[in-house]
Structures are given as C-alpha cells and as structure tokens.
Motif scaffolding. Structure first.
Motif, PDB file in Angstrom:
ATOM      1  N   UNK A  72       0.823  -1.209   0.000  1.00 47.71           N
ATOM      2  CA  UNK A  72       0.000   0.000   0.000  1.00 47.71           C
ATOM      3  C   UNK A  72       0.860   1.263   0.000  1.00 47.71           C
ATOM      4  N   UNK A  73       1.976   1.230   0.734  1.00 43.23           N
ATOM      5  CA  UNK A  73       2.869   2.393   0.759  1.00 43.23           C
ATOM      6  C   UNK A  73       3.454   2.654  -0.629  1.00 43.23           C
ATOM      7  N   UNK A  74       3.899   1.596  -1.294  1.00 46.55           N
ATOM      8  CA  UNK A  74       4.476   1.763  -2.623  1.00 46.55           C
ATOM      9  C   UNK A  74       3.433   2.298  -3.599  1.00 46.55           C
ATOM     10  N   UNK A  75       2.219   1.789  -3.513  1.00 50.84           N
ATOM     11  CA  UNK A  75       1.140   2.258  -4.382  1.00 50.84           C
ATOM     12  C   UNK A  75       0.863   3.738  -4.124  1.00 50.84           C
ATOM     13  N   UNK A  76       0.775   4.125  -2.845  1.00 52.98           N
ATOM     14  CA  UNK A  76       0.509   5.524  -2.486  1.00 52.98           C
ATOM     15  C   UNK A  76       1.631   6.427  -2.994  1.00 52.98           C
ATOM     16  N   UNK A  77       2.851   6.011  -2.794  1.00 49.09           N
ATOM     17  CA  UNK A  77       3.993   6.820  -3.210  1.00 49.09           C
ATOM     18  C   UNK A  77       3.995   7.029  -4.719  1.00 49.09           C
ATOM     19  N   UNK A  78       3.700   5.983  -5.465  1.00 49.33           N
ATOM     20  CA  UNK A  78       3.707   6.098  -6.925  1.00 49.33           C
ATOM     21  C   UNK A  78       2.529   6.905  -7.464  1.00 49.33           C
ATOM     22  N   UNK A  79       1.413   6.894  -6.754  1.00 49.24           N
ATOM     23  CA  UNK A  79       0.233   7.585  -7.280  1.00 49.24           C
ATOM     24  C   UNK A  79       0.009   8.974  -6.691  1.00 49.24           C
ATOM     25  N   UNK A  80       0.390   9.189  -5.448  1.00 48.57           N
ATOM     26  CA  UNK A  80       0.110  10.470  -4.788  1.00 48.57           C
ATOM     27  C   UNK A  80       1.355  11.295  -4.517  1.00 48.57           C
ATOM     28  N   UNK A  81       2.345  10.683  -3.897  1.00 43.45           N
ATOM     29  CA  UNK A  81       3.493  11.435  -3.402  1.00 43.45           C
ATOM     30  C   UNK A  81       4.453  11.874  -4.495  1.00 43.45           C
ATOM     31  N   UNK A  82       4.368  11.283  -5.662  1.00 45.68           N
ATOM     32  CA  UNK A  82       5.300  11.605  -6.732  1.00 45.68           C
ATOM     33  C   UNK A  82       5.080  13.020  -7.277  1.00 45.68           C
ATOM     34  N   UNK A  83       3.877  13.540  -7.115  1.00 46.44           N
ATOM     35  CA  UNK A  83       3.563  14.877  -7.620  1.00 46.44           C
ATOM     36  C   UNK A  83       4.249  15.950  -6.783  1.00 46.44           C
ATOM     37  N   UNK A  84       4.849  16.948  -7.429  1.00 44.75           N
ATOM     38  CA  UNK A  84       5.526  17.999  -6.669  1.00 44.75           C
ATOM     39  C   UNK A  84       4.573  18.843  -5.829  1.00 44.75           C
ATOM     40  N   UNK A  85       3.324  18.943  -6.246  1.00 49.47           N
ATOM     41  CA  UNK A  85       2.334  19.685  -5.482  1.00 49.47           C
ATOM     42  C   UNK A  85       1.426  18.654  -4.831  1.00 49.47           C
ATOM     43  N   UNK A  86       1.328  18.703  -3.522  1.00 51.04           N
ATOM     44  CA  UNK A  86       0.512  17.730  -2.825  1.00 51.04           C
ATOM     45  C   UNK A  86      -0.956  18.093  -2.945  1.00 51.04           C
ATOM     46  N   UNK A  87      -1.756  17.131  -3.355  1.00 46.93           N
ATOM     47  CA  UNK A  87      -3.205  17.304  -3.423  1.00 46.93           C
ATOM     48  C   UNK A  87      -3.822  16.341  -2.430  1.00 46.93           C
ATOM     49  N   UNK A  88      -4.788  16.802  -1.676  1.00 49.10           N
ATOM     50  CA  UNK A  88      -5.446  15.921  -0.731  1.00 49.10           C
ATOM     51  C   UNK A  88      -6.922  16.257  -0.666  1.00 49.10           C
TER      52      UNK A  88
END
Length: 100
Positions: A72-88
């Motif tokens: 789950x961490x790897x999936x989150x990192x590849x889909x969310x955290x990779x973007x320079x601007x954090x969206x939540x």
C-alpha cells in the motif's frame, strides 16, 4: 540526468526515526488501507499522509503518520506522493470550516 542518492539518515530517517517508527507500529500493527478494504495485513511502514518534503514539523507530526503495509505504501507513493504539489481530499472538519 543522474540523481544524487541521499542516504535515509540524511533525509531524517536515522536512529530517532527508527525508534519512533517502531513505537508507532507497535501501537498500530495493521495497514489502515487494507483494513478499509476488509483485510488485516501487518503494517511495516510508517507513512507520512501528507508528504513532508523536508519540513521537519510535518515530518515529526504524529497526526500525519499512518501505518501501511509495503504494498500500500508503494502504491501511495507512486500515485500520490510523486507529484511535486501535494493534493489531498479535505476532511469533514476542513469542509465545515470553509462553509463556516
């Protein structure tokens, strides 16, 4: 372009982090994402919900931590955290504050 590799300890993940990580996982032994899907999976990673990007206050904010399995961490990192601007997605409390 070659990227300079920075050791984990140089990014803040040294001995203090390892101690706090272990305590957090002892208290939060299951992956929150798997649990939401109805599965019990052992958590092995303490994830920063909102990427800290070097911000030490955000890095050490336990309210910004969640227990995840590696998958789950790897999936989150590849889909969310990779973007320079954090969206939540805003929480209910944040939405209520905006509506005032």
């Amino acid at each position: 372009m070659l990227q300079k590799w920075i050791y984990a300890s140089e990014r803040g993940y040294g001995a203090k982090w390892q101690r706090e990580r272990r305590k957090f996982l002892d208290s939060n032994p299951f992956c929150v994402k798997c649990y939401e899907e109805g599965h019990l999976t052992k958590a092995t990673v303490v994830d920063h919900i909102k990427p800290h990007r070097g911000d030490q206050k955000l890095f050490w904010d336990r309210g910004n931590w969640q227990a995840l399995c590696k998958r789950c961490h790897d999936r989150k990192t590849l889909t969310e955290d990779i973007n320079p601007v954090y969206r939540y997605k805003k929480t209910f409390a944040e939405e209520a504050k905006v509506k005032g």
